[in-house]
Design a protein around this motif. Structure first.
Motif, PDB file in Angstrom:
ATOM      1  N   MET A 174       0.805  -1.203   0.000  1.00  0.00           N
ATOM      2  CA  MET A 174       0.000   0.000   0.000  1.00  0.00           C
ATOM      3  C   MET A 174       0.851   1.272   0.000  1.00  0.00           C
ATOM      4  O   MET A 174       0.500   2.215  -0.692  1.00  0.00           O
ATOM      5  N   PRO A 175       1.965   1.310   0.741  1.00  0.00           N
ATOM      6  CA  PRO A 175       2.786   2.526   0.695  1.00  0.00           C
ATOM      7  C   PRO A 175       3.352   2.804  -0.700  1.00  0.00           C
ATOM      8  O   PRO A 175       3.509   3.963  -1.084  1.00  0.00           O
ATOM      9  N   SER A 176       3.630   1.745  -1.467  1.00  0.00           N
ATOM     10  CA  SER A 176       4.165   1.973  -2.809  1.00  0.00           C
ATOM     11  C   SER A 176       3.112   2.589  -3.724  1.00  0.00           C
ATOM     12  O   SER A 176       3.440   3.394  -4.599  1.00  0.00           O
ATOM     13  N   VAL A 177       1.847   2.238  -3.529  1.00  0.00           N
ATOM     14  CA  VAL A 177       0.773   2.830  -4.327  1.00  0.00           C
ATOM     15  C   VAL A 177       0.631   4.311  -3.990  1.00  0.00           C
ATOM     16  O   VAL A 177       0.502   5.158  -4.882  1.00  0.00           O
ATOM     17  N   ILE A 178       0.686   4.631  -2.712  1.00  0.00           N
ATOM     18  CA  ILE A 178       0.580   6.028  -2.289  1.00  0.00           C
ATOM     19  C   ILE A 178       1.766   6.829  -2.820  1.00  0.00           C
ATOM     20  O   ILE A 178       1.607   7.936  -3.342  1.00  0.00           O
ATOM     21  N   PHE A 179       2.961   6.257  -2.706  1.00  0.00           N
ATOM     22  CA  PHE A 179       4.146   6.934  -3.230  1.00  0.00           C
ATOM     23  C   PHE A 179       4.040   7.123  -4.741  1.00  0.00           C
ATOM     24  O   PHE A 179       4.386   8.179  -5.268  1.00  0.00           O
ATOM     25  N   GLY A 180       3.554   6.113  -5.451  1.00  0.00           N
ATOM     26  CA  GLY A 180       3.405   6.214  -6.900  1.00  0.00           C
ATOM     27  C   GLY A 180       2.424   7.298  -7.304  1.00  0.00           C
ATOM     28  O   GLY A 180       2.677   8.072  -8.231  1.00  0.00           O
ATOM     29  N   LEU A 181       1.291   7.365  -6.623  1.00  0.00           N
ATOM     30  CA  LEU A 181       0.304   8.403  -6.928  1.00  0.00           C
ATOM     31  C   LEU A 181       0.844   9.796  -6.612  1.00  0.00           C
ATOM     32  O   LEU A 181       0.624  10.744  -7.373  1.00  0.00           O
ATOM     33  N   LEU A 182       1.554   9.919  -5.509  1.00  0.00           N
ATOM     34  CA  LEU A 182       2.149  11.199  -5.145  1.00  0.00           C
ATOM     35  C   LEU A 182       3.211  11.613  -6.165  1.00  0.00           C
ATOM     36  O   LEU A 182       3.270  12.773  -6.585  1.00  0.00           O
ATOM     37  N   ALA A 183       4.032  10.670  -6.596  1.00  0.00           N
ATOM     38  CA  ALA A 183       5.061  10.966  -7.591  1.00  0.00           C
ATOM     39  C   ALA A 183       4.431  11.368  -8.922  1.00  0.00           C
ATOM     40  O   ALA A 183       4.912  12.295  -9.589  1.00  0.00           O
ATOM     41  N   LEU A 184       3.364  10.689  -9.324  1.00  0.00           N
ATOM     42  CA  LEU A 184       2.668  11.062 -10.558  1.00  0.00           C
ATOM     43  C   LEU A 184       2.095  12.473 -10.469  1.00  0.00           C
ATOM     44  O   LEU A 184       2.210  13.266 -11.412  1.00  0.00           O
ATOM     45  N   ALA A 185       1.477  12.785  -9.343  1.00  0.00           N
ATOM     46  CA  ALA A 185       0.884  14.110  -9.181  1.00  0.00           C
ATOM     47  C   ALA A 185       1.954  15.200  -9.212  1.00  0.00           C
ATOM     48  O   ALA A 185       1.799  16.215  -9.899  1.00  0.00           O
ATOM     49  N   LEU A 186       3.045  14.984  -8.494  1.00  0.00           N
ATOM     50  CA  LEU A 186       4.115  15.985  -8.488  1.00  0.00           C
ATOM     51  C   LEU A 186       4.802  16.075  -9.849  1.00  0.00           C
ATOM     52  O   LEU A 186       5.197  17.162 -10.285  1.00  0.00           O
ATOM     53  N   GLY A 187       4.935  14.948 -10.529  1.00  0.00           N
ATOM     54  CA  GLY A 187       5.531  14.958 -11.859  1.00  0.00           C
ATOM     55  C   GLY A 187       4.682  15.719 -12.861  1.00  0.00           C
ATOM     56  O   GLY A 187       5.196  16.515 -13.660  1.00  0.00           O
ATOM     57  N   LEU A 188       3.381  15.491 -12.832  1.00  0.00           N
ATOM     58  CA  LEU A 188       2.487  16.230 -13.727  1.00  0.00           C
ATOM     59  C   LEU A 188       2.490  17.719 -13.409  1.00  0.00           C
ATOM     60  O   LEU A 188       2.475  18.557 -14.319  1.00  0.00           O
ATOM     61  N   LEU A 189       2.520  18.045 -12.133  1.00  0.00           N
ATOM     62  CA  LEU A 189       2.591  19.452 -11.732  1.00  0.00           C
ATOM     63  C   LEU A 189       3.889  20.084 -12.235  1.00  0.00           C
ATOM     64  O   LEU A 189       3.886  21.193 -12.773  1.00  0.00           O
ATOM     65  N   GLY A 190       4.988  19.363 -12.086  1.00  0.00           N
ATOM     66  CA  GLY A 190       6.274  19.886 -12.538  1.00  0.00           C
ATOM     67  C   GLY A 190       6.346  20.049 -14.045  1.00  0.00           C
ATOM     68  O   GLY A 190       6.878  21.040 -14.552  1.00  0.00           O
ATOM     69  N   VAL A 191       5.799  19.087 -14.774  1.00  0.00           N
ATOM     70  CA  VAL A 191       5.823  19.171 -16.238  1.00  0.00           C
ATOM     71  C   VAL A 191       4.974  20.342 -16.719  1.00  0.00           C
ATOM     72  O   VAL A 191       5.362  21.070 -17.636  1.00  0.00           O
ATOM     73  N   THR A 192       3.818  20.542 -16.108  1.00  0.00           N
ATOM     74  CA  THR A 192       2.966  21.650 -16.545  1.00  0.00           C
ATOM     75  C   THR A 192       3.520  23.003 -16.110  1.00  0.00           C
ATOM     76  O   THR A 192       3.413  23.982 -16.846  1.00  0.00           O
ATOM     77  N   ALA A 193       4.130  23.064 -14.947  1.00  0.00           N
ATOM     78  CA  ALA A 193       4.653  24.345 -14.459  1.00  0.00           C
ATOM     79  C   ALA A 193       5.922  24.754 -15.206  1.00  0.00           C
ATOM     80  O   ALA A 193       6.132  25.941 -15.472  1.00  0.00           O
TER      81      ALA A 193
END
Length: 69
Positions: free
Chosen positions: A1-20
């Motif tokens: 479960m922690p890996s899923v949370i980490f993966g979702l958090l990394a995806l969200a931050l990655g998308l934010l970084g790519v758009t910003a």
């Protein structure tokens, strides 16, 4: 479960970084793609040269005269 949370958090931050920082991402890709192509080309060339230099062996084929049968 922690890996899923980490993966979702990394995806969200990655998308934010790519758009910003979209233009920074494109500049990085403009520099990284040619370097990657050079490296892949060298690997492909080395593989091709190695396959030409090594003779092929016909061991175990039906046309091998050493096989009894």
């Amino acid at each position: 479960m922690p890996s899923v949370i980490f993966g979702l958090l990394a995806l969200a931050l990655g998308l934010l970084g790519v758009t910003a920082w979209w233009w920074s991402v494109t500049e990085f890709l403009r520099g990284a793609v040619p370097v990657a192509l050079l490296i892949l080309g060298l690997v492909a060339l080395a593989s091709g040269v190695q396959s030409v230099r090594l003779p092929r062996s016909n061991k175990g084929t039906a046309s091998d005269p050493d096989i009894d049968g």
